[in-house]
Design an enzyme around this catalytic site. Structure first.
Site, PDB file in Angstrom:
ATOM      1  N   GLU A   1     -50.096  18.678  14.458  1.00 52.61           N
ATOM      2  CA  GLU A   1     -49.557  18.162  15.613  1.00 52.61           C
ATOM      3  C   GLU A   1     -49.804  18.732  16.746  1.00 52.61           C
ATOM      4  OE1 GLU A   1     -45.307  17.841  15.969  1.00 52.61           O
ATOM      5  OE2 GLU A   1     -44.898  17.143  14.023  1.00 52.61           O
TER       6      GLU A   1
ATOM      7  N   ASN B   1     -40.493  18.867   7.258  1.00 53.67           N
ATOM      8  CA  ASN B   1     -41.485  18.832   8.688  1.00 53.67           C
ATOM      9  C   ASN B   1     -40.733  20.099   9.472  1.00 53.67           C
ATOM     10  OD1 ASN B   1     -43.502  18.101  10.397  1.00 53.67           O
ATOM     11  ND2 ASN B   1     -41.664  17.152  11.535  1.00 53.67           N
ATOM     12  N   GLU B   2     -41.543  20.870   9.967  1.00 54.67           N
ATOM     13  CA  GLU B   2     -40.932  21.978  10.826  1.00 54.67           C
ATOM     14  C   GLU B   2     -39.563  22.600  10.035  1.00 54.67           C
ATOM     15  OE1 GLU B   2     -40.467  20.167  14.537  1.00 54.67           O
ATOM     16  OE2 GLU B   2     -42.551  19.994  15.174  1.00 54.67           O
TER      17      GLU B   2
ATOM     18  N   ARG C   1     -31.968  15.124  14.082  1.00 55.77           N
ATOM     19  CA  ARG C   1     -32.599  15.501  12.812  1.00 55.77           C
ATOM     20  C   ARG C   1     -32.488  16.995  12.632  1.00 55.77           C
ATOM     21  NH1 ARG C   1     -38.696  16.842  15.339  1.00 55.77           N
ATOM     22  NH2 ARG C   1     -37.936  18.457  16.687  1.00 55.77           N
TER      23      ARG C   1
ATOM     24  N   TRP D   1     -47.407  17.729  30.905  1.00 57.83           N
ATOM     25  CA  TRP D   1     -48.532  18.125  30.212  1.00 57.83           C
ATOM     26  C   TRP D   1     -49.784  17.064  30.177  1.00 57.83           C
ATOM     27  CZ3 TRP D   1     -45.769  20.360  25.243  1.00 57.83           C
ATOM     28  CH2 TRP D   1     -45.155  21.567  25.696  1.00 57.83           C
TER      29      TRP D   1
END
Lengths: 671, 671, 671
Positions: free
Chosen positions: B304, B144-145, B106, B313
């Site tokens: 997010e 996005n971002e 992406r 995590w």
């Protein structure tokens, strides 16, 4: 060039954030600056558009300097090309192994590109013809730190093929000498000659590197010939040579054959950068100086060295002075800083000059004032220091390149220059004066001891010359790898060490990467920590040699590590493995003693460094340097000496004290 | 947008291995999920061929969610382009310094490419016009971002040249301000302007980075303008901003000017990822939250954050709850996970969602259920937390970029954000609430203490504003490097620290890389281990300042390391070197005390973190978090508080206990 | 091929620095060399220009070898292309992810390029038809260490798209199975199929790798079919397979499906390189041998192994012999060195042969003489060693590739082959003979224990076969990650471990990167140092399994680390985390015992290695090797044995002594 010591700076009026030429000159005068170097970095200012010239900044600096009594060296501005040239002719950028070049940095052009050469010739002729009669101009520098910049484009490849045909005559010769049958690399028609970019053949790769070095030699000779058309009788032409760079000047320059390239110049020039503060040892100053002096066997110019330089190089109080006089002690007639000021933009913003960014005084500048004053005062005593050394180190671009192709092992971080430095540093530390010679040096007889680090690629002729030197009474200390391959980096098929096995009285056919190997019984008393062998070891079997050290190892213990052999009138020492600096010191020390070169200077050792030579008055000048943060003293071992700075007189047996980072210069009058 | 807390997930029906929309919604409802984010990642599903649209998965999700009472945020699907577009128009891929782009990931397109923009506009209009009236849709996310993805192709270069001409007028200005005479980089005609790809001029490189950030600002503003044509009054537009990524959200985003880019949005959104398990500190949640809240000085959305995320995590029991309420404590009105489920193919297979790959319940999901329930229960109490901070940190994209060009030293691994974090973390650890401001922030008066990390590049205006702030009674804590260069990354020629020397009462012209340097006599009682100075040190000479710490070093010992100066009504502290976090804590602690900001919250410290604000009822809400694996307790210092979860009442002097990774939320009723 | 042991060398008359064929043959005869391998590396010598052939060096070597009674294996010279071919047709070079290929190294061509295939076919036909009737020629090798060399150019991409359509039928299937909706990677038309070079989809990337392996299979089959047109009945065709290279032969070869590729060959061949000196363990000899033997379930040829090889591989006295007999003990019928001599130029100058560069005798060559003599003496006893193993390890190219795409974590240096080696080495150390099987192996019944390292990608069929194996009484030891994804590297949506959860009696949905995690209460008594868990751990919950080890951790302590489950008649052990080799040893030991495979050979262990098999006389041959630098002894556990080298006779209970790096070979007569 006047018969004097020069104290200088690189100066770029073009870089100044505001007009302060008068102020700068005032401050230069205060600091005793006697020469500035200009113009070599600013082509785009002098030729803002193709064929449009503007030398106003050159003119105004020349005039102002002359008025202030400061001499000027003018550089040909060819190492950094202007934007218009690259935009008009992108092909001037060198194609390298990484691909097409990109505009931005300096030293990115193909030095064989005719478009570049055309423009370079034009700006050189314009500039030099303009300044040649100016009374401020004492000499010229061609280009700057010139190298081949990895140029490998199709045009360079074509030249290389012609060079190969010229040199070897037939492909049959090339295939055989380079072993090209291997992995189907054989070339059977000149048209098939592949680009060397992808070659895995170290012989071919090394030959190409040699060819690339000839490009540098030719380019510089061409520049000198242009400048020579204009220069006055009293003017000189020099070049700013530099060294293998490991964050500082480390060793032999891979990309230039300094000895060949230096030939057309009137005087050699160098830049020398070195660690500072607690890491200042003087070794790089000495090494760079010895190399520069050896190029033309004469005095030389330090065209660049650090004032404050990069962040960790801001000198401690006293170090700037110590450095300056250290350069003189190696035979420099000029010490010049890069730059006068600290620049306010771009790549070298933190390569700080004599002035900080505020362009005012600072502690380093204040110390420079004392250097300038002392240079002036002692110029006639210290200029043209003449040296006659009994020891030489043989260095070789070919050995360096071939060991890049055939490193000690896959993950080895050590290379040729590590061996050079391992040996050189110990000579330096024991105050042995040293020249550098090269594989083609003919007259070896002037030396009594020749030190030969890792001469991995060498012709029969070179090795025979060294053999003859030993036979006739000389002493040679070789390390591992010497003689292993010929000048085409083909491993010799004869007994190893190739060509020198008989002189060294030793043979081997196997070698290993040492793991947990030491020298048996610590023969040099260096202690466990320093008795290790690393990186490379040859399994030596002496034929006629005495063994100085055996390996300590369950399986390799029967083999010798270091040997010494009487051959004819001389002695050859062979070091078969990477040893610690302490062990190297011991080996060199006994070699120096056997060569009867151990004198009272050798009773001193690092951090107390002494260097000497004769001055124009034929008096011996002796420098004593304290390369440490603690005051030291020593007993003066000579009949008599006058401290040229303090005026103190010393006679044999006197205790001489040196401050931390201090030094003294004594003149021995020929009473 | 309803006046409530939102608990959400990113949900892609398109990714599901089999149809389980009903099952997913059931599980979402069980977990108290109130919002899902959809569509922004799946352009190729929604437009399978050029001009052929298929929004069936959007439609069905909207309908099903609405039926279930779950709200939806619809994203414009422009950050990942479909295969057909790249096949038809390979030029939509950004050309970067590494060369032509390759399809696969992406965020690989040139966000200025008109072909891309044409298709992006079409899909945005198609999608948004289709969903705008759907009752489930509460808002939109653009892209996005978003970043500039390093786009540097010829079209971008051309835009940059025009930008330069527009901004600076003449090349004379550019050459002078950027110091282009250096190394012949001078540009004498606009046509000659070289590609910046290869530039070695940090001023030019930094300006280009600034220009690239404007591309992001423009692109997002354009997307917002498109969405605004459609959106209902009750709908919002947000953007998912992210941070410098060091395996997690670390600091200031280099490629986006968040303050500028946030302007057209109705509400700020962010993603925040952080270490977990024993390394969970809450610092990134606080930092990301403070940044997001500062963008529009209002509440924000965490669009997010991690559920189970990457392998290390997986949260310990209790951590998911702790994290969720920590977001609220910084001012978030939404906490949403990436993703709902763990995906079964491709890049983020191990970026685990709330559900594991088996799509069944798991311990993390079970814990989410409790969060959802508590969010619902406390929504009216905790939504719209309002904060008024006395402390701000001034951050700067320009300082960040310029320190990338001019790092502390060659091998330094530390950069701008390390200084930001060194200071921010200590403020966080001492429970000082903090806003972020930027170089153009005008109204500084609302603050009493401004912390300024390494403001290496800054305009005169910005620094004058800070000077005036001090003069009028404010407190500033600067670190090294601040003021050194102007907005064009030209080193100031005046006394350093540039523009702030008088206010700080200190000067320097030299600096070094510290080696074995400490602060003399351990002035902050931090112990040998923490008293070191590393990476960078300036040799400060106070003019009017008091010295808080001197260096301990044989040669630099006469220079100051940290100083403090009364100027006008205020105080300026200057930290001249990289110090340990313990030393930084001490410096900031005394600055906080001098600014009279030390309160009872500061008697607690990490791992006991407290944050507070006012809720819609104008009552103070106090959060207490235990960021450790051991239970802790503290003495409640305020008059009265009601634990909103347990209903417990506390009064001053009560002992409050927190489980490991536990927390409580108290409401202080305005009795 | 004669029914004998072969002792061989790779020999290139073309590389010799001078004509010494007679001398070489003399020295070969002295060393007992019975076979040489020629021709596969020297296409450019045999076809110096397009269509011009010169096989004179082949002819003269064949004639001379035949006269000397030495057999010859002729290789097709296709793995290194001549310069003229690349100059005429640059497209023969493979385009890889790094871009266009460059001439220089071997193995750089696109093995699907028709131009290359045309020339390859021509030289194969020319060479093989010329030599086929020569009495010296016993067989052929096709190409060498063939792989796909990363070929990804447009032609390969086109073939891949067709392969995908052939295999999956529709894009709908591809999109679904590979999860291409993710990040808009969906392909909606075959024309849009993007180059896989940039893909971030691990399913697609893994499928492409699988496709690339088919190219190798097809290429080799094509070569065999050509050679088969010519070869005599008594001649064989083999291929030199090699392994994942980590500076030596490490594990499963990523780029070749050895089982598929081996099918058309008459006999399997391999090269095996391994650490030496103190690091010689024999593990690689055993592993490479077991793999080679398993390919065709028959004896094999070691076509290359090291004589002196690289610098750190110069063998200790005795090691060359130890190595040679170790190869025989795994089932080799030939041991051949690379090369006969040490070459004097190019890439492998330090890949030293049996002779050093001086081409004279040396200690290694002298030791080879004893090997040659003993091979001759014992040939009839030791040839055709036949093995029947009860244990097999299931290895998988697909698991390997998919774990490259989905490594344990971002910074993990461990991969699939680390798990393979962790398990294989412990089987080797406990003297368990082992076959290798692959995911398509049908007849599992011949084994009693199957060891399955990290079978990350596997079809339902494969896992069902393993389930059935357990159900019917077999024993399986799985590690973590097994069953996690299907054959398209899509994570299974069922309970994990996928498809084997029931058989293993265990489930998990979460996993973490272990930090400071150990096995609770040191269940295997391995000591603190070896009780750590690293790299990867799954949080196992037993359903029906017994727990062999729990994690020791404040939060994960409730989960199991290693479990064992009775299922049907068999037992399945599941290892959920990376454990130390000592812990692995314990787990495997108890599995071996439960499978009732523990015998007297297992009472010995590394460094005392024993291997056995039946010889042509149906007598058991037992090898005992001492892989250490210290002499060892052991109690002979069998009824009777004759030492074939010394003639000593041993009976049960006798103490047998082995020198350091020593060994013995005993024949158990079927009394």
């Amino acid at each position: 060039m006047k018969n004097q010591l020069y104290y200088g700076v690189a100066y770029y009026d073009e870089y100044m954030p505001y007009d302060r030429l008068a102020e700068d000159i005032k401050m230069m005068q205060d600091a005793g600056i006697t020469v500035v170097r200009i113009a070599e970095s600013t082509w785009s200012t002098h030729e803002p558009q193709n064929g449009v010239f503007n030398f106003s900044s050159v003119d105004r600096v020349l005039d102002a300097m002359h008025k202030a009594g400061i001499d000027v060296i003018v550089g040909t501005p060819t190492y950094a090309v202007p934007t218009w040239m690259v935009k008009e002719h992108p092909d001037v950028l060198a194609e390298t192994k990484e691909g097409k070049g990109k505009y931005g940095a300096r030293q990115i052009m193909d030095i064989t590109n005719p478009t570049y050469l055309f423009y370079a010739e034009r700006i050189i002729r314009k500039l030099i013809s303009r300044v040649k009669d100016h009374p401020a101009v004492i000499g010229y520098q061609t280009d700057n730190e010139t190298k081949h910049y990895g140029t490998v484009g199709p045009n360079v490849q074509l030249q290389f093929v012609k060079y190969m045909r010229e040199k070897f005559g037939s492909l049959e010769e090339v295939n055989k000498k380079f072993g090209l049958d291997y992995w189907s690399n054989r070339i059977n028609s000149w048209e098939d000659f592949p680009s060397v970019v992808g070659t895995i053949n170290g012989s071919l790769g090394s030959e190409f590197a040699k060819f690339q070095r000839t490009l540098v030699t030719d380019f510089l000779a061409w520049q000198v010939s242009l400048v020579n058309e204009y220069k006055r009788e009293d003017q000189f032409v020099t070049q700013n040579f530099d060294f293998e760079w490991r964050g500082y000047s480390y060793g032999v320059q891979p990309d230039v054959d300094h000895f060949e390239a230096a030939k057309p110049f009137d005087i050699a020039g160098v830049d020398i950068y070195h660690p500072s503060q607690d890491e200042l040892t003087g070794a790089e100053i000495s090494l760079g100086g010895d190399m520069a002096r050896s190029l033309k066997q004469d005095n030389y110019l330090v065209l660049e060295t650090q004032a404050q330089a990069f962040i960790n190089w801001t000198p401690y109080p006293g170090q700037l002075r110590l450095q300056a006089f250290s350069h003189l002690a190696s035979g420099a007639n000029m010490v010049a800083y890069w730059h006068w000021h600290s620049i306010h933009n771009s790549f070298e913003t933190y390569w700080k000059g004599l002035l900080s960014h505020d362009l005012k005084s600072n502690p380093t500048y204040e110390e420079a004032k004392t250097v300038g004053a002392d240079f002036k005062k002692l110029s006639s005593k210290l200029v043209n220091l003449s040296k006659k050394n009994d020891v030489a180190m043989l260095i070789s671009n070919e050995a360096l390149t071939s060991l890049e192709w055939f490193p000690f092992h896959f993950t080895s971080e050590k290379n040729y220059n590590d061996v050079v430095r391992l040996m050189y540093n110990e000579l330096y530390n024991m105050n042995i004066g040293c020249d550098f010679i090269h594989p083609k040096t003919k007259n070896l007889d002037q030396y009594r001891l020749i030190v030969v680090p890792a001469l991995y690629s060498a012709s029969d002729e070179c090795l025979k010359r060294l053999n003859r030197f030993v036979e006739q009474g000389g002493h040679v200390v070789y390390t591992f790898k010497s003689g292993f391959t010929d000048e085409h980096v083909k491993v010799r098929t004869t007994t190893q060490p190739g060509m020198i096995d008989e002189v060294c009285g030793v043979t081997y056919s196997q070698f290993v990467e040492p793991k947990k190997v030491t020298l048996k019984d610590d023969p040099f008393n260096v202690g466990v920590e320093h008795n290790q062998v690393d990186t490379w070891m040859e399994l030596l079997t002496p034929t006629t040699a005495d063994v100085l050290a055996y390996y300590d190892h369950p399986h390799w213990g029967k083999y010798a590590a270091i040997t010494q052999n009487q051959y004819g009138q001389g002695i050859a020492t062979y070091i078969g493995c990477f040893i610690s600096s302490k062990a190297m010191k011991a080996v060199l020390e006994q070699a120096v003693k056997k060569a009867e070169l151990w004198g009272s200077d050798q009773d001193l050792s690092f951090p107390l460094i002494t260097k000497s030579g004769k001055n124009d008055g034929d008096n011996t000048i002796r420098y004593y340097f304290n390369y440490s943060d603690t005051a030291v003293s020593f007993t003066y071992p000579y009949a008599h000496g006058t401290d040229l700075l303090s005026g103190d007189e010393w006679v044999r047996g006197d205790e001489v004290k040196l401050d931390r980072w201090g030094f003294c210069v004594l003149e021995e009058s020929s009473l």
